[in-house]
Design a protein around this motif. Structure first.
Motif, short mmCIF file in Angstrom:
data_model
loop_
_atom_site.label_atom_id
_atom_site.label_comp_id
_atom_site.label_asym_id
_atom_site.label_seq_id
_atom_site.Cartn_x
_atom_site.Cartn_y
_atom_site.Cartn_z
N ASP A 120 0.90 -1.17 -0.02
CA ASP A 120 0.08 0.08 -0.16
C ASP A 120 0.99 1.21 0.09
O ASP A 120 1.71 1.39 0.75
N HIS A 169 1.44 5.49 -0.31
CA HIS A 169 1.00 6.54 -0.22
C HIS A 169 1.91 7.71 -0.14
O HIS A 169 2.76 7.54 0.36
N ASN A 186 0.70 -7.57 5.28
CA ASN A 186 0.53 -6.09 4.84
C ASN A 186 1.89 -5.40 4.73
O ASN A 186 2.31 -5.38 5.79
N SER A 238 3.17 -1.36 3.92
CA SER A 238 3.00 -0.20 3.20
C SER A 238 4.26 0.63 3.08
O SER A 238 5.24 0.64 3.70
N ALA A 287 -12.29 2.07 -2.01
CA ALA A 287 -11.47 2.51 -0.84
C ALA A 287 -12.64 3.71 -0.34
O ALA A 287 -12.68 3.84 0.89
N GLN A 306 -14.49 4.26 3.38
CA GLN A 306 -14.24 5.18 4.15
C GLN A 306 -15.75 5.91 4.41
O GLN A 306 -15.78 6.55 5.85
N LEU A 311 -8.91 -0.54 9.07
CA LEU A 311 -7.83 -0.57 8.00
C LEU A 311 -6.53 -1.43 8.13
O LEU A 311 -6.61 -2.01 9.23
N GLU A 334 -2.63 3.30 4.81
CA GLU A 334 -4.23 3.42 4.98
C GLU A 334 -4.48 4.42 6.13
O GLU A 334 -5.53 5.01 5.89
N ARG A 379 -4.02 7.98 4.60
CA ARG A 379 -4.68 8.57 3.80
C ARG A 379 -6.29 8.57 4.64
O ARG A 379 -6.80 9.64 4.24
N TYR A 380 -6.64 7.73 5.50
CA TYR A 380 -7.63 8.03 6.08
C TYR A 380 -7.71 9.45 7.13
O TYR A 380 -8.59 10.24 6.93
#
Lengths: 468, 220
Positions: A350, A352, A388, A390, B147, B151, B202, B207, B210-211
């Motif tokens: 993931d 970001h 997971n 990230s 996504a 949310q 999450l 995540e 982003r949240y």
């Protein structure tokens, strides 16, 4: 060490006695030390001994003073690791302790074998004293260094051993030369000067004629301390220099390696890649001709093989150096690295990022962060058993930070750095190394069962706009 | 007849490939190669001068690269359709090219089978993407939609402490740094983080970030 008025007066009385007693210093004796002066009588002394009521108390007071002096000096010396500062601070402290007016420290230059002046205090010197140095056996410093023993000169003007009657140099009335020792070797010489006009108008300076046995042994102990400090400051400087060279070399190796990879990747794309694409187009043109079915089938085979080679060439080039790093920047190249990991291992990464839109990152920063993150992702794939992962990439306040975090098995970081197989250890150390070359850092937070977080942070050199 | 032919400009720095393409394209009854360019600068100039219907553009060329050439050409003359011809089978390149005004994305490894189709498609005002790239694009859109939906129906049930920890996580601090900042043990921070993830459904740090961004936690 602050002297009391009483001590001062006692010292002056003692000094006067010593002067009138008249220690006769034979001109032939190259080194004079009151300690070795035999039973010639009470050495002149301006120290506490004079006013001590009993020998036992006097001894105690004296030892106590010596100890405090050494402690004070040690404390002063330990404040800095830079040689120049160490010397200047040490000299100042010694002068304060022995209550003399001036001094200098010379250091033995291991290459030339000469004693080079490195610090002076309280004495007038010419503006430029660069390169003032003594050969072994030359002048007071040379003699002190050669014999590795202290020297006291009571009347500098009359003593042939003092050879510095140069312009601009203040001539002291008397001096004490102390060898500075480290690990049994002379590393330098400290000269302490008496600069005051002798109030008694005697031939020999009574002010420093009173440097007595205890003083000299105290000074010798200080000489040991300063010698050790010089030694360690030198080692420190050498270490720093070597570290700088090492970092520089490493940087060059890395740049050369990246350039080489880039060149090979380009050549694969531009050479083999384009030729294969051309080959496929030629085959395509053949196919449009009116040929027997068997020939067409063969050509389809040729086409398929060429396509596979082309794909392999492309993957090879990508592995060497991702061209999107150069074409589209770090943020995009890392997105591809994440996708790639997902494709190869099935672990979804993931990703970001924020704050990178308006920032120009220099190539060196991009490739270093890319490689560190790539290594971190590879480690996750190899060791973490994570479900997971990230990757966060963030530019803020002039710094770029990348965090790779997984929820896998984790590991004991210290123990791994200690005894992991060479390859894994090198990976971790290499990540830190690359970050530190850019003035940044790479830290790994993990413990068994708690996943792992790798944080890379590097400064973004000013050029583009910083985020926020 | 010749008025109806598609006028093509070839921009690729590889001469062998260019001549192969020229031969292939010239053999097509509905196509005509009106010029060639070996780098980005030349592509820009030739496009201005020749006004082709379709430009075949390699994006990795020396000097002014294909990406910059694409942007400048589309800016000067939006009517020129651009089919990008590339070795890169990556979504990021495709995204960039499509947002810069490209109409077609053809991989060199599929040039022989797809190029003609792509040229004809864009000439008619359509878009051509390599099938694998189309798939990638669609799944990307789907991920985004999922996504957002997830949310939007989540109630925030975080405690004050958890909110604080989430905010710091979103600001990019590691567990250890957060522990030092708010005087907790690393383990406690990890526990808070695990709770936050449970409550918000999450799964990863990214995540969480982003949240926090989407819910305005960073503004407070």
């Amino acid at each position: 060490m602050q002297k009391t008025q009483a001590v001062r007066e006692a010292e002056e009385r003692a000094a006067a006695r010593g002067a009138s007693g008249g220690l006769d210093e034979p001109a032939t004796a190259p080194y004079w030390c009151p300690m070795m002066d035999g039973p010639a009588g009470t050495p002149p002394c301006r120290r506490a001994r004079a006013d001590a009521t009993s020998a036992g108390d006097g001894e105690l007071v004296q030892r106590n003073k010596e100890l405090s002096a050494l402690v004070a000096l040690a404390e002063t010396i330990s404040r800095s690791q830079e040689l120049r500062t160490v010397l200047e601070d040490a000299l100042e402290k010694v002068l304060e302790i022995v209550a003399m007016e001036g001094g200098e420290i010379l250091i033995l230059d291991p290459d030339s074998g000469r004693l080079v002046l490195r610090a002076t205090r309280g004495i007038e010197t010419p503006q430029t004293r660069e390169g003032v140095s003594f050969a072994p056996g030359e002048g007071v410093p040379g003699l002190v260094a050669e014999a590795a023993r202290p020297m006291v000169i009571r009347n500098v003007l009359k003593d042939p051993r003092f050879v510095r009657a140069r312009a601009g140099w203040q001539t002291p009335h008397a001096l004490v030369g102390i060898p500075l020792m480290a690990r049994g070797e002379v590393v330098g010489v400290m000269d302490l000067f008496c600069l005051r006009e002798c109030p008694h108008r005697t031939e020999e300076c009574v002010q420093c004629a009173c440097v007595d046995a205890e003083d000299v042994s105290l000074l010798l102990a200080m000489g040991q301390q300063i010698g050790m400090a010089i030694d360690s400051a030198r080692l420190w400087e050498e270490l720093r220099r070597k570290e700088k060279n090492r970092a520089h070399l490493l940087q060059q190796v890395i740049v050369a390696q990246e350039e080489e990879r880039k060149r090979i990747a380009r050549e694969l794309h531009d050479g083999a890649g384009q030729l294969l694409a051309s080959l496929m187009i030629s085959v395509k043109r053949l196919q449009s001709m009116d040929l027997p079915e068997e020939a067409c089938a063969r050509m389809r085979e040729i086409r398929a093989t060429a396509a596979r080679i082309l794909e392999e060439v492309h993957d090879l080039a990508l592995g060497l150096r991702p061209s999107m790093l150069d074409d589209l920047g770090l943020a995009v190249a890392l997105a591809c690295a994440c996708d790639d990991l997902g494709r190869r291992t099935g672990i979804a990464v993931d990703y970001h990022r924020d704050g990178l839109e308006s920032i120009h990152l220099p190539g060196a920063v991009e490739i270093a962060v890319y490689r560190i993150v790539q290594e971190a992702l590879t480690n996750v794939a190899k060791h973490a058993s994570a479900s997971n992962v990230s990757l966060l990439l963030r530019a803020r306040g002039g710094r770029l930070r990348a965090i790779v975090e997984d929820d896998g098995v984790g590991f004991d970081v210290a123990a791994t750095l200690e005894d992991a197989p060479e390859e894994r250890k090198l990976g971790l150390v290499g990540m830190q190394e690359r970050a530190s070359l850019l003035g940044g850092s790479c830290t790994v937070e993990s413990r068994p069962g708690a996943g792992c977080t790798v944080v890379v942070e590097v400064p973004i050199p000013r050029q583009g706009e910083a985020y926020e | 007849m010749s008025e109806n032919r598609i006028r093509l400009l070839l921009a690729d720095d590889h001469a062998v490939l260019r001549s192969g393409l020229r031969l292939l394209l010239s053999e097509q009854p509905d196509m005509e190669v009106v010029g060639e360019a070996a780098d980005g600068e030349e592509a820009i100039n030739k496009a201005r001068e020749l006004k082709p219907d379709v430009l075949l553009l390699d994006i990795t060329m020396p000097g002014v690269g294909g990406l910059e050439a694409l942007e400048r050409i589309k800016k000067e003359d939006p009517d020129i359709k651009v089919v990008v011809l590339t070795m890169h089978d990556d979504e990021s390149y495709m995204e960039r090219i499509m947002t810069s005004g490209g109409s077609g994305y053809v991989l060199k490894k599929a040039a022989d089978t797809e190029l003609l189709q792509a040229i004809r498609a864009v000439q008619q005002g359509g878009v051509y993407l390599h099938p694998a790239m189309t798939r990638a694009l669609v799944s990307q859109l789907q991920r985004k939609a999922v996504a957002q939906e997830k949310q939007s129906h989540l109630e925030s049930k975080l405690s004050e402490r958890e909110r604080e920890v989430l905010k710091l996580i979103a600001q990019g601090y590691t567990n250890k740094e957060i522990a030092d900042m708010i005087f907790l043990s690393v383990k406690t921070v990890e526990t808070h983080k695990a709770h936050i993830m449970d409550k918000l459904e999450l799964r990863s740090r990214a995540e969480l970030v982003r949240y926090a961004l989407d819910n305005g936690l960073l503004k407070a």
